[in-house]
Design a protein around this motif. Structure first.
Motif, PDB file in Angstrom:
ATOM      1  N   GLN A  79      -3.700 -15.956  19.106  1.00 37.33           N
ATOM      2  CA  GLN A  79      -5.042 -15.493  18.779  1.00 37.33           C
ATOM      3  C   GLN A  79      -5.402 -15.830  17.335  1.00 37.33           C
ATOM      4  N   ALA A  80      -4.463 -15.642  16.429  1.00 35.90           N
ATOM      5  CA  ALA A  80      -4.703 -15.961  15.018  1.00 35.90           C
ATOM      6  C   ALA A  80      -5.053 -17.430  14.841  1.00 35.90           C
ATOM      7  N   LYS A  81      -4.376 -18.296  15.558  1.00 35.61           N
ATOM      8  CA  LYS A  81      -4.650 -19.730  15.446  1.00 35.61           C
ATOM      9  C   LYS A  81      -6.011 -20.093  16.044  1.00 35.61           C
ATOM     10  N   ARG A  82      -6.404 -19.394  17.122  1.00 35.63           N
ATOM     11  CA  ARG A  82      -7.752 -19.624  17.674  1.00 35.63           C
ATOM     12  C   ARG A  82      -8.810 -19.227  16.659  1.00 35.63           C
ATOM     13  N   ILE A  83      -8.589 -18.110  15.995  1.00 38.67           N
ATOM     14  CA  ILE A  83      -9.552 -17.633  15.003  1.00 38.67           C
ATOM     15  C   ILE A  83      -9.659 -18.617  13.841  1.00 38.67           C
ATOM     16  N   ALA A  84      -8.536 -19.184  13.428  1.00 34.63           N
ATOM     17  CA  ALA A  84      -8.554 -20.146  12.323  1.00 34.63           C
ATOM     18  C   ALA A  84      -9.387 -21.372  12.656  1.00 34.63           C
ATOM     19  N   ASP A  85      -9.541 -21.662  13.935  1.00 31.19           N
ATOM     20  CA  ASP A  85     -10.390 -22.788  14.348  1.00 31.19           C
ATOM     21  C   ASP A  85     -11.872 -22.421  14.374  1.00 31.19           C
ATOM     22  N   LEU A  86     -12.170 -21.112  14.370  1.00 28.10           N
ATOM     23  CA  LEU A  86     -13.553 -20.661  14.508  1.00 28.10           C
ATOM     24  C   LEU A  86     -14.220 -20.341  13.178  1.00 28.10           C
ATOM     25  N   VAL A  87     -13.427 -19.886  12.201  1.00 23.37           N
ATOM     26  CA  VAL A  87     -13.987 -19.480  10.911  1.00 23.37           C
ATOM     27  C   VAL A  87     -13.114 -20.019   9.789  1.00 23.37           C
ATOM     28  N   GLU A  88     -13.672 -20.048   8.593  1.00 19.92           N
ATOM     29  CA  GLU A  88     -12.922 -20.505   7.420  1.00 19.92           C
ATOM     30  C   GLU A  88     -12.250 -19.309   6.759  1.00 19.92           C
ATOM     31  N   LEU A  89     -10.936 -19.266   6.865  1.00 13.68           N
ATOM     32  CA  LEU A  89     -10.166 -18.202   6.242  1.00 13.68           C
ATOM     33  C   LEU A  89      -9.827 -18.596   4.817  1.00 13.68           C
ATOM     34  N   GLY A  90      -9.713 -17.600   3.934  1.00 13.50           N
ATOM     35  CA  GLY A  90      -9.366 -17.939   2.558  1.00 13.50           C
ATOM     36  C   GLY A  90      -9.309 -16.719   1.676  1.00 13.50           C
ATOM     37  N   SER A  91      -9.034 -16.945   0.418  1.00 11.40           N
ATOM     38  CA  SER A  91      -8.877 -15.876  -0.553  1.00 11.40           C
ATOM     39  C   SER A  91     -10.214 -15.195  -0.835  1.00 11.40           C
ATOM     40  N   THR A  92     -10.159 -13.873  -0.982  1.00 11.74           N
ATOM     41  CA  THR A  92     -11.357 -13.103  -1.364  1.00 11.74           C
ATOM     42  C   THR A  92     -11.080 -12.255  -2.603  1.00 11.74           C
ATOM     43  N   GLY A  93     -10.227 -12.740  -3.483  1.00 11.59           N
ATOM     44  CA  GLY A  93     -10.003 -12.045  -4.748  1.00 11.59           C
ATOM     45  C   GLY A  93      -8.570 -11.643  -5.011  1.00 11.59           C
ATOM     46  N   ARG A  94      -7.781 -11.358  -3.996  1.00 15.34           N
ATOM     47  CA  ARG A  94      -6.359 -11.073  -4.143  1.00 15.34           C
ATOM     48  C   ARG A  94      -5.688 -11.369  -2.814  1.00 15.34           C
ATOM     49  N   SER A  95      -4.373 -11.377  -2.826  1.00 19.41           N
ATOM     50  CA  SER A  95      -3.647 -11.649  -1.591  1.00 19.41           C
ATOM     51  C   SER A  95      -3.774 -10.462  -0.634  1.00 19.41           C
ATOM     52  N   GLU A  96      -3.444 -10.700   0.634  1.00 19.41           N
ATOM     53  CA  GLU A  96      -3.413  -9.612   1.605  1.00 19.41           C
ATOM     54  C   GLU A  96      -2.308  -8.629   1.227  1.00 19.41           C
ATOM     55  N   GLN A  97      -2.519  -7.346   1.498  1.00 19.97           N
ATOM     56  CA  GLN A  97      -1.502  -6.344   1.227  1.00 19.97           C
ATOM     57  C   GLN A  97      -1.768  -5.100   2.056  1.00 19.97           C
ATOM     58  N   VAL A  98      -0.743  -4.256   2.168  1.00 20.23           N
ATOM     59  CA  VAL A  98      -0.869  -2.958   2.821  1.00 20.23           C
ATOM     60  C   VAL A  98      -0.195  -1.936   1.913  1.00 20.23           C
ATOM     61  N   VAL A  99      -0.863  -0.846   1.611  1.00 20.85           N
ATOM     62  CA  VAL A  99      -0.308   0.198   0.756  1.00 20.85           C
ATOM     63  C   VAL A  99       0.120   1.385   1.610  1.00 20.85           C
ATOM     64  N   GLU A 100       1.342   1.853   1.376  1.00 25.76           N
ATOM     65  CA  GLU A 100       1.849   3.061   2.010  1.00 25.76           C
ATOM     66  C   GLU A 100       2.182   4.092   0.928  1.00 25.76           C
ATOM     67  N   LEU A 101       2.121   5.362   1.275  1.00 22.48           N
ATOM     68  CA  LEU A 101       2.616   6.424   0.407  1.00 22.48           C
ATOM     69  C   LEU A 101       3.913   6.944   0.995  1.00 22.48           C
ATOM     70  N   ALA A 102       4.933   7.083   0.157  1.00 20.26           N
ATOM     71  CA  ALA A 102       6.224   7.592   0.605  1.00 20.26           C
ATOM     72  C   ALA A 102       6.495   8.932  -0.068  1.00 20.26           C
ATOM     73  N   ILE A 103       6.851   9.935   0.718  1.00 15.72           N
ATOM     74  CA  ILE A 103       7.131  11.279   0.225  1.00 15.72           C
ATOM     75  C   ILE A 103       8.603  11.583   0.450  1.00 15.72           C
ATOM     76  N   ASP A 104       9.319  11.871  -0.630  1.00 17.22           N
ATOM     77  CA  ASP A 104      10.717  12.262  -0.520  1.00 17.22           C
ATOM     78  C   ASP A 104      10.798  13.721  -0.085  1.00 17.22           C
ATOM     79  N   ALA A 105      11.662  14.023   0.864  1.00 18.64           N
ATOM     80  CA  ALA A 105      11.747  15.384   1.393  1.00 18.64           C
ATOM     81  C   ALA A 105      13.164  15.698   1.855  1.00 18.64           C
ATOM     82  N   MET A 106      13.556  16.936   1.659  1.00 21.38           N
ATOM     83  CA  MET A 106      14.845  17.396   2.167  1.00 21.38           C
ATOM     84  C   MET A 106      14.780  17.639   3.674  1.00 21.38           C
ATOM     85  N   ASP A 107      13.658  18.209   4.121  1.00 29.81           N
ATOM     86  CA  ASP A 107      13.483  18.555   5.540  1.00 29.81           C
ATOM     87  C   ASP A 107      12.176  17.909   6.014  1.00 29.81           C
ATOM     88  N   ILE A 108      12.271  16.683   6.517  1.00 31.28           N
ATOM     89  CA  ILE A 108      11.078  15.925   6.887  1.00 31.28           C
ATOM     90  C   ILE A 108      10.290  16.626   7.986  1.00 31.28           C
TER      91      ILE A 108
END
Length: 212
Positions: A79-108
């Motif tokens: 599917q990703a490759k089909r999409i690349a044929d349909l639209v112009e993909l490229g940079s929009t200011g920074r690289s792709e990323q995902v942010v997570e928050l991690a909480i340390d806990a004794m009893d999760i």
């Protein structure tokens, strides 16, 4: 790894010579646009390509995410490759990323319900009593829980995980160090590096590598 899921290295290899990046169990890319109207046109063009696609429309970009059943499959890559044929993909200011928050806990299992409730989050697919919680609207960072073996009142117990493409990690680490940060631990690299700000607050730069 279930039969319909691809290995991390195979996913990344399949994306070579494309603008797609594999980040934290999903495929991500962006399309630069100049208006919301243009963003809507891009969305209309891509809507028929498949069910695994999620679109985030902004006036300057359309962010694309592909993921099936919590991971990436061969169908997702196609599917990703089909999409690349349909639209112009490229940079929009920074690289792709995902942010997570991690909480340390004794009893999760004990603290997890609080965070699920206070954030109005829901369970991840197939989550158990010690797994992460996610924004049902897909807008906020996910939250996961890291077990402590003993209390650590002298240090922070929440840290950021910033998942980036494997070819972005060194650039991001160098920028953080130049900005006054410190590399705390690289023993688990290239899966993750632990850095801290000048006051000791921690963040991890993570990639898909070193996890299969």
């Amino acid at each position: 790894m279930t039969p319909n899921r691809l290995r991390r290295a195979d996913i990344s290899t399949a994306l070579v010579d494309t603008e797609w990046r594999f980040v934290l169990g999903s495929l991500r890319a962006s399309v630069a646009v100049t208006s919301l109207a243009e963003a809507a046109e891009v969305a209309a063009r891509l809507a028929p390509t498949g069910e695994g696609l999620t679109l985030d429309l902004r006036r300057d970009r359309v962010a694309l995410t592909i993921q099936s059943d919590g991971w990436v499959t061969a169908a997702d890559v196609a599917q990703a490759k089909r999409i690349a044929d349909l639209v112009e993909l490229g940079s929009t200011g920074r690289s792709e990323q995902v942010v997570e928050l991690a909480i340390d806990a004794m009893d999760i299992a004990r603290v997890r319900p609080f965070w699920r409730a206070v954030l109005a989050y829901t369970d991840e697919s197939g989550a158990g009593p010690e797994d992460g919680v996610v924004d049902p609207l897909g807008q906020g960072p996910s939250v996961w829980f890291q077990r402590m073996t003993e209390p650590r009142p002298q240090r922070n117990r929440i840290h950021f995980d910033v998942a980036v493409p494997h070819d972005e990690a060194q650039k991001r680490i160098a920028a953080a160090l130049e900005a006054g940060g410190t590399l705390i631990d690289d023993e688990a690299a290239p899966a993750f590096w632990v850095l801290s700000d000048p006051e000791g607050n921690e963040a991890c730069i993570t990639t898909w590598q070193g996890r299969d």
